[in-house]
Write an enzyme that holds these catalytic residues in place. Sequence first.
Site, PDB file in Angstrom:
ATOM      1  N   ASP A 196      -8.460  -4.116 -19.473  1.00 22.04           N
ATOM      2  CA  ASP A 196      -8.481  -5.359 -20.254  1.00 22.04           C
ATOM      3  C   ASP A 196      -9.346  -6.356 -19.486  1.00 22.04           C
ATOM      4  O   ASP A 196      -9.713  -6.119 -18.328  1.00 22.04           O
ATOM      5  CB  ASP A 196      -7.042  -5.904 -20.417  1.00 22.04           C
ATOM      6  CG  ASP A 196      -7.000  -7.256 -21.129  1.00 22.04           C
ATOM      7  OD1 ASP A 196      -7.607  -7.364 -22.212  1.00 22.04           O
ATOM      8  OD2 ASP A 196      -6.387  -8.201 -20.601  1.00 22.04           O
ATOM      9  N   CYS A 238      -7.438  -3.968 -24.947  1.00 16.53           N
ATOM     10  CA  CYS A 238      -8.035  -5.288 -25.231  1.00 16.53           C
ATOM     11  C   CYS A 238      -8.665  -5.203 -26.609  1.00 16.53           C
ATOM     12  O   CYS A 238      -9.453  -4.279 -26.878  1.00 16.53           O
ATOM     13  CB  CYS A 238      -9.101  -5.572 -24.174  1.00 16.53           C
ATOM     14  SG  CYS A 238     -10.128  -7.005 -24.522  1.00 16.53           S
ATOM     15  N   GLU A 277      -3.881 -16.519 -18.474  1.00 11.86           N
ATOM     16  CA  GLU A 277      -4.495 -16.177 -17.188  1.00 11.86           C
ATOM     17  C   GLU A 277      -4.027 -17.133 -16.084  1.00 11.86           C
ATOM     18  O   GLU A 277      -3.977 -16.769 -14.922  1.00 11.86           O
ATOM     19  CB  GLU A 277      -6.028 -16.187 -17.293  1.00 11.86           C
ATOM     20  CG  GLU A 277      -6.584 -15.018 -18.110  1.00 11.86           C
ATOM     21  CD  GLU A 277      -6.531 -13.660 -17.388  1.00 11.86           C
ATOM     22  OE1 GLU A 277      -6.835 -13.613 -16.186  1.00 11.86           O
ATOM     23  OE2 GLU A 277      -6.173 -12.652 -18.039  1.00 11.86           O
ATOM     24  N   CYS A 283      -4.557  -9.963 -29.881  1.00 13.35           N
ATOM     25  CA  CYS A 283      -5.146 -10.108 -28.543  1.00 13.35           C
ATOM     26  C   CYS A 283      -4.013  -9.730 -27.615  1.00 13.35           C
ATOM     27  O   CYS A 283      -2.893 -10.232 -27.776  1.00 13.35           O
ATOM     28  CB  CYS A 283      -5.603 -11.541 -28.292  1.00 13.35           C
ATOM     29  SG  CYS A 283      -6.029 -11.854 -26.564  1.00 13.35           S
ATOM     30  N   HIS A 331      -3.274 -10.514 -24.775  1.00 12.78           N
ATOM     31  CA  HIS A 331      -2.687 -11.617 -23.997  1.00 12.78           C
ATOM     32  C   HIS A 331      -1.561 -12.329 -24.765  1.00 12.78           C
ATOM     33  O   HIS A 331      -0.690 -12.949 -24.170  1.00 12.78           O
ATOM     34  CB  HIS A 331      -3.739 -12.675 -23.665  1.00 12.78           C
ATOM     35  CG  HIS A 331      -4.660 -12.326 -22.538  1.00 12.78           C
ATOM     36  ND1 HIS A 331      -5.630 -11.352 -22.625  1.00 12.78           N
ATOM     37  CD2 HIS A 331      -4.765 -12.834 -21.277  1.00 12.78           C
ATOM     38  CE1 HIS A 331      -6.298 -11.295 -21.485  1.00 12.78           C
ATOM     39  NE2 HIS A 331      -5.797 -12.179 -20.652  1.00 12.78           N
TER      40      HIS A 331
END
Length: 269
Positions: free
Chosen positions: A3, A67, A146, A178, A180
């Site tokens: 990713d 990803c 992040e 996504c 994340h």
Amino acid sequence: MFDSGFGGLTVARATIDLLPEENLIYLGDNARYPYGAKPLDEVLRFSLEIADYLVNERKVKALVIACNTATAAALAALRTMYDIPILGVIEPGLRALVQASVRNRVGVIGTIGTVESGEYERAMANIEPNIFLRSYACPGFVEFVERGELVGRQVMVLAERLLAPVLADEIDTLLLGCTHYPYLARVISDVVGRSTVLVSSADETAFALMRLLSELDLQNGGNGARGHVEFVSSGDIVSFTRVGSRLLGPELGNAKPWTPPSQATETDS
Ligand code: DGL
């Protein structure tokens, strides 16, 4: 599995839980995140470098592009280049989305790169053409993850702005397109309301991997011994280990550095 950074850890978690006897190498390209705001040909170039490392140097038997942006940019190309099984997250996510929807009004939230690629609409046309599907870009979400900032006023304000169209379209089931975004599920759910079902591609991708390994007779283990799990990052290893272990859990304890070949050349010259 790879990713742009921490997002694929949602897929890694599901894979470790479902396939505990498999050996896993996870690569986070944290030095070059976010992928979602970059042109797809640049994401393709990064993905080719990572695949070359994982397939040719580390000799993996299967590759998961954990990803959505890199799946949109590189899945088709990578499948023509390597003769190992390669899985993306778009199709498994869509299948879960279609199954979960009751009113057939589904949405996908993702990065600008993923949404502008049109890959979700293309894949949906092959899976369930008679469904209402809209995709919505959510620039900024990835940066919060992040930084390890998963709740708070700032991310909530951003979510309220970005997700207003999801509410206006009366979407009944929303795919976190996504990898994340599952880390922001609480904020997202607070904004869209509990009546909108959130679907993550992580579990579905792990199941798709399990089926693929079994069909090709590539499964590991059978004796109950846990596989070896390894984490590699192009970013700062101390912060990768600190934030990553909070997100994934105790397995992420010994991350190792990886320098993308193009960056090594830039630094050397
Ligand atoms: N986690 C990635 C995805 O699923 C990309 C996030 C980013 O680097 O922008 O799209």
